[in-house]
Design a protein around this motif. Structure first.
Motif, PDB file in Angstrom:
ATOM      1  N   UNK A   8      24.084  23.506 -41.419  1.00 39.53           N
ATOM      2  CA  UNK A   8      23.661  24.462 -40.394  1.00 39.53           C
ATOM      3  C   UNK A   8      23.945  23.957 -38.972  1.00 39.53           C
ATOM      4  N   UNK A   9      23.833  22.655 -38.759  1.00 32.78           N
ATOM      5  CA  UNK A   9      24.096  22.097 -37.422  1.00 32.78           C
ATOM      6  C   UNK A   9      25.561  22.284 -37.024  1.00 32.78           C
ATOM      7  N   UNK A  10      26.451  22.187 -37.996  1.00 34.82           N
ATOM      8  CA  UNK A  10      27.881  22.364 -37.719  1.00 34.82           C
ATOM      9  C   UNK A  10      28.148  23.800 -37.304  1.00 34.82           C
ATOM     10  N   UNK A  22      31.548  22.510 -29.781  1.00 36.04           N
ATOM     11  CA  UNK A  22      32.353  21.604 -30.601  1.00 36.04           C
ATOM     12  C   UNK A  22      33.280  20.803 -29.695  1.00 36.04           C
ATOM     13  N   UNK A  23      33.357  19.480 -29.896  1.00 37.11           N
ATOM     14  CA  UNK A  23      34.187  18.651 -29.012  1.00 37.11           C
ATOM     15  C   UNK A  23      35.685  18.979 -29.056  1.00 37.11           C
ATOM     16  N   UNK A  24      36.150  19.606 -30.127  1.00 36.86           N
ATOM     17  CA  UNK A  24      37.579  19.937 -30.227  1.00 36.86           C
ATOM     18  C   UNK A  24      37.902  21.310 -29.651  1.00 36.86           C
ATOM     19  N   UNK A  25      36.903  22.031 -29.168  1.00 34.59           N
ATOM     20  CA  UNK A  25      37.170  23.328 -28.553  1.00 34.59           C
ATOM     21  C   UNK A  25      36.745  24.498 -29.417  1.00 34.59           C
ATOM     22  N   UNK A  26      37.340  25.651 -29.157  1.00 35.88           N
ATOM     23  CA  UNK A  26      36.979  26.909 -29.813  1.00 35.88           C
ATOM     24  C   UNK A  26      37.526  26.938 -31.240  1.00 35.88           C
ATOM     25  N   UNK A  82      35.118  15.752 -38.515  1.00 34.21           N
ATOM     26  CA  UNK A  82      34.553  14.570 -37.855  1.00 34.21           C
ATOM     27  C   UNK A  82      33.029  14.660 -37.751  1.00 34.21           C
ATOM     28  N   UNK A  83      32.483  15.862 -37.718  1.00 36.88           N
ATOM     29  CA  UNK A  83      31.030  16.018 -37.617  1.00 36.88           C
ATOM     30  C   UNK A  83      30.383  16.415 -38.945  1.00 36.88           C
ATOM     31  N   UNK A  84      31.194  16.830 -39.938  1.00 38.87           N
ATOM     32  CA  UNK A  84      30.644  17.284 -41.216  1.00 38.87           C
ATOM     33  C   UNK A  84      31.671  17.073 -42.327  1.00 38.87           C
ATOM     34  N   UNK A  85      31.665  15.887 -42.911  1.00 38.32           N
ATOM     35  CA  UNK A  85      32.641  15.563 -43.961  1.00 38.32           C
ATOM     36  C   UNK A  85      32.357  16.270 -45.289  1.00 38.32           C
TER      37      UNK A  85
END
Length: 160
Positions: A38-40, A49-53, A132-135
């Motif tokens: 859910x956090x992702x 998100x650090x990688x953008x949209x 990177x945030x949710x493997x």
């Protein structure tokens, strides 16, 4: 003659000859599901998100994939697609994204593979951007929902 259209009388792979088939309007709709924490999903929806949209990138990737399906799937015809739509929506469970694609053209062969490829690649793009945030994400339930046109007519998946 073989009942499988991509095999000749000797059982060898071949591209189906569609020269004599009628040009008709054809359309296909497919989907894929990306399950995540859910956090992702919140990070994606809040544009944090650090990688953008993520959705914009996945949408473009899906469109590009539909256009290149013939380069990825060996016996697919190169098609002159007239429309490719990729819709991304959060699941009601708060931990998934539904990818819905629709491809259209007027031609001699269907667009099912283009819709499925678009859904798959859009889902994989979400995975790539968020890994990177949710493997533990899972790409799931890639399937054809509906196809229209051609000799076989209209088909819809059960429950759709």
């Amino acid at each position: 003659m073989s009942k499988l259209t991509h095999l000749d009388d000797k059982g060898e792979a071949r591209m189906v000859d569609v020269t004599d088939k009628a040009v008709t309007g054809r359309e296909a709709q497919a989907e894929a599901l990306v399950r995540m924490k859910p956090e992702t999903l919140r990070m994606i929806l809040d544009d944090e998100h650090p990688k953008g949209d993520v959705f914009a990138t996945a949408r473009i990737a899906g469109i590009m994939a539909a256009k290149k399906t013939h380069e990825l799937i060996p016996l697919c015809h190169a098609l002159n697609l007239t429309s490719v739509k990729v819709e991304l929506s959060p699941g009601n469970d708060g931990a998934s994204v539904r990818v819905l694609t629709r491809c259209k053209l007027s031609g001699q062969t269907g667009v099912e593979m283009e819709a499925l490829t678009a859904a798959s690649v859009a889902a994989l793009t979400i995975y790539d951007m968020c890994k990177a945030v949710d493997k533990g994400m899972v790409v799931d339930a890639v399937r054809l929902l509906e196809k229209k046109g051609g000799r076989s007519g209209h088909w819809r998946a059960d429950g759709e």
